[in-house]
Write an enzyme that holds these catalytic residues in place. Structure first.
Site, mmCIF file in Angstrom:
data_model
loop_
_atom_site.group_PDB
_atom_site.id
_atom_site.type_symbol
_atom_site.label_atom_id
_atom_site.label_comp_id
_atom_site.label_asym_id
_atom_site.label_seq_id
_atom_site.Cartn_x
_atom_site.Cartn_y
_atom_site.Cartn_z
ATOM 1 N N GLU A 84 16.411 -7.220 -5.622
ATOM 2 C CA GLU A 84 15.182 -8.026 -5.651
ATOM 3 C C GLU A 84 15.452 -9.419 -6.204
ATOM 4 O O GLU A 84 16.044 -9.568 -7.268
ATOM 5 C CB GLU A 84 14.144 -7.329 -6.543
ATOM 6 C CG GLU A 84 12.820 -8.051 -6.637
ATOM 7 C CD GLU A 84 11.912 -7.414 -7.692
ATOM 8 O OE1 GLU A 84 12.219 -7.508 -8.895
ATOM 9 O OE2 GLU A 84 10.901 -6.809 -7.304
ATOM 10 N N TYR A 135 9.363 -14.692 -3.142
ATOM 11 C CA TYR A 135 9.828 -13.351 -3.499
ATOM 12 C C TYR A 135 10.525 -12.717 -2.297
ATOM 13 O O TYR A 135 9.999 -12.748 -1.180
ATOM 14 C CB TYR A 135 8.626 -12.487 -3.915
ATOM 15 C CG TYR A 135 8.972 -11.041 -4.203
ATOM 16 C CD1 TYR A 135 9.220 -10.618 -5.502
ATOM 17 C CD2 TYR A 135 9.077 -10.102 -3.170
ATOM 18 C CE1 TYR A 135 9.555 -9.301 -5.779
ATOM 19 C CE2 TYR A 135 9.415 -8.784 -3.432
ATOM 20 C CZ TYR A 135 9.645 -8.388 -4.733
ATOM 21 O OH TYR A 135 9.976 -7.089 -5.001
#
Ligand code: GDP
Ligand code: MN
Length: 388
Positions: free
Chosen positions: A197, A109
């Protein structure tokens, strides 16, 4: 302003970031040509929607043949996808991204966003990619790392190395991670993002890194200069808020039952507080602004009354640049054209207050007038309590 995954990935690709090959389709008819263009009949069909959790909701399908690609695309286009973020109403799918499949070894991530408290951009990293990051933050906060690059400079090598180490990346992988991080950081700034993101950033079977999913949000204040990204300024907004914005009204829908029409953001806040003080709850925030036309006031009134939860309305105007009589004429005109089905309390003060009150009093409408904010808020709160 939000971007769809396929739009975001076009920008990532332009910035030199490693993104799987893909083609977007809006109808099933476009699928065969898209597969030919990609040069492969196996891959993933991804429903395009401004929401995460598409995988779990059935919005992401692996296909192994041209037939399957077509079948899944038909299934996905027009379906209503329901995720935790969309709520029970879900969101209608209008496009599908066909993408070459990646063989995933690890899911990481990476996000770039703004840390308001520190007034600095923050890089958020986690080796727990592919999962709901809020859940990771909640249950295993030690699996998240935050890095703060110095303003106006590139990300320095030691910071990138620290990040790579945290994610368990070494050698060539650490190098390409540093390159990815730098490019994301620059893109975030170049496109006026509020959030960029990547979840997941994957390590594939060949050991390479690839950006598999992207959430790309642009600061609404910069929407005017980021139009060519294809982003949607109205994504995620209530339709009544979009309508209000067209008339220069600042309207935010809330979940109470007292509709508020106020001029000035500060006075609108104070009005909501005073309503709450008397034990009631506002149905909206509405600032009609300092120079609203009669038409805008009428529109404001229509928007307030179209909210089914509204049981009474408080108009609280301090006439300054906007004279009381103009507001009063707007209110009376709107009431006459839309028909008032709930009680209305009006408080006017300031410029042209006498003329304003006259407009109200001679209108023949059953309005309650209030002497000041406290009086108005108390009266409207009591009206609503009396109905319960
Ligand atoms: P989201 O659920 O809306 O966040 O959509 P993502 O694009 O992040 O996909 C969700 C999950 O589907 C990923 O975390 C992967 O585990 C899986 N996935 C997506 N693309 C591929 C792919 O090309 N190959 C494989 N094996 N899995 C994939
Ligand atoms: Mn994702």
């Amino acid at each position: 302003m939000k971007l769809h995954e396929y739009q975001a990935k076009a920008l990532l690709r332009q910035a030199g970031l490693p993104v799987p090959r893909g083609e977007v389709v809006f109808t099933a008819e476009e699928v065969p040509a898209a597969l030919v263009k990609m040069g492969t009949n196996s891959g993933v069909a991804k429903a395009q929607a401004y929401t995460g959790g598409r995988g779990k909701a059935g919005g992401i399908k692996l296909y192994k043949s041209a037939d399957e690609a077509l079948t899944y695309s038909k299934q996905l286009i027009g379906m209503t996808l329901v995720t935790k973020q969309t709520g029970p109403d879900g969101v209608k799918i209008e496009a599908v991204l066909l993408e070459e499949a990646s063989v995933i070894k690890r899911e990481l991530y990476v996000a770039v966003t703004l840390d308001r408290a520190r007034a600095n951009i923050v890089l958020i990293l986690s080796p727990e990619g592919g999962m709901d990051i809020e859940e990771v933050a909640d249950k295993t906060p030690e699996r998240i790392k935050k890095l703060y690059p110095a303003w106006g400079r590139n990300i320095d090598a030691s910071m990138a190395a620290e990040g790579a180490k945290f994610l368990g990346l070494e050698g060539e992988q650490a190098k390409s991670f540093a390159d990815i991080l730098e490019k994301l950081y620059r893109l975030y700034q170049a496109k006026d993002c509020s959030l960029l993101e990547i979840n997941p950033l994957v390590v594939n079977d060949k050991g390479g890194l690839s950006l598999l999913d992207c959430k790309f949000d642009i600061d609404d204040n910069a929407a005017y200069r980021q139009k060519d990204t294809g982003g949607d300024e109205n994504a995620g907004k209530d339709p009544s808020e979009v309508e209000a914005a067209k008339y220069g009204l600042s309207y935010i829908k809330l979940d109470g039952d007292i509709g508020c029409m106020v001029n000035g953001a500060g006075l609108a806040m104070a009005t909501m507080d005073t309503i709450a003080h008397f034990g009631a709850t506002p149905a909206n925030f509405l600032d009609v602004g300092g120079s609203a036309s009669e038409e805008a006031v009428t529109k404001a009134f229509e928007i307030i009354t179209s909210d089914k939860n509204v049981k009474a309305i408080l108009v609280n105007i301090f006439g300054g640049i906007m004279p009381c009589d103009r507001i009063a004429r707007g209110v009376v005109g709107a009431v006459k054209s839309t028909g008032l089905k709930v009680p209305l309390v009006v408080r006017l003060e300031g410029t042209n207050v006498k003329e304003g009150k006259e407009v109200i009093e001679t209108s023949g409408l059953a309005l309650t007038s209030a002497t000041d904010l406290e009086d108005g808020a108390r009266k409207v709160a009591e009206l609503v309590k009396g109905m319960k």
